[in-house]
Write an enzyme that holds these catalytic residues in place. Sequence first.
Site: not given
Length: 317
Positions: A89, A141
């Site tokens: 993440h 991301c």
Amino acid sequence: MEVKKRMAVLVGCNYRNTKYELHGCINDVMAMREKLMSRFGFKESNIQVLTDEPGSLLMPTGANIKRALGRMVGKAESGDVLFFHYSGHGTRVPSMKHGNFLGQDEAIVPCDFNLITDIDFRHLVNRIPKGASFTMISDSCHSGGLIDKEKEQIGPSTIVNGEKLSLPSMPNTAKEKTIPFQSVLHHLSSLTNINTTDIGTHLLESFGEDASLKFQLHPRELDTVDLLKPDAGILLSGCQANESSADMNPDSAGGKAYGAFSNAIENVLEKNPTALSNKQVVVMARERLKQQGLGQQHPCLYCSDENAEAVFLRQHP
């Protein structure tokens, strides 16, 4: 220049049994490990792998990741090839730097939420000896710009081969590799029980000197973190700073989970056994993702002009 040593740190975070669970990140770095040894001449003893799978000997906490990277850089000499692959993440935090028109900075999210930020990677790159290189792949991301002040070669202000950037939705088999800032803040607040929206306060309370330099330095000090010339940093990001990277979990088809960007690089390398430049790898990965219906994420390249044309991981011709 003749390559002396090849060293790598590979990090995969699946966040198992949490609401942020991903599925392909550990697969990504294990596949890369094999590729490093079989194609690029890395010795197994010079590759350190950190994953959060059960029974892992070294969990990918923020402190452990930074220590592994610090040890690798500390051993580096002129002519060495250093590599860092992160799959997990990412997030964005409010910027404390003057002149940041986006108002946000990029970070990766280790398994303990001790964020590693663009400032940490800039400080790391600034330690690379002249004549060595540091290549970073971040399949997460908001990964564009993860090395602070690195020059954009392919990114949001770049259109490759006349390509018009479109933003279709992700396929049903994909999950965004992001934990929103408010979710990170809520998680850290639950650990500290301090009533503040200042994420730095929570990180410093929880992790002390192991917290990101972004939150230990005064904002004026952040503005003095200079870019070295020539700069050894090479960042291949899974997407632009304002975009999401996909974690693919095609279980219904009996397939293996993977990060879309990591898999795209694997595919590019498989189809092109001869040496490729860093720019070629990113351009081809963009095209691969578009072919797969993942045109909502646009891989980027940040590095010096010289390194844009340099051979990816200095592969022998």
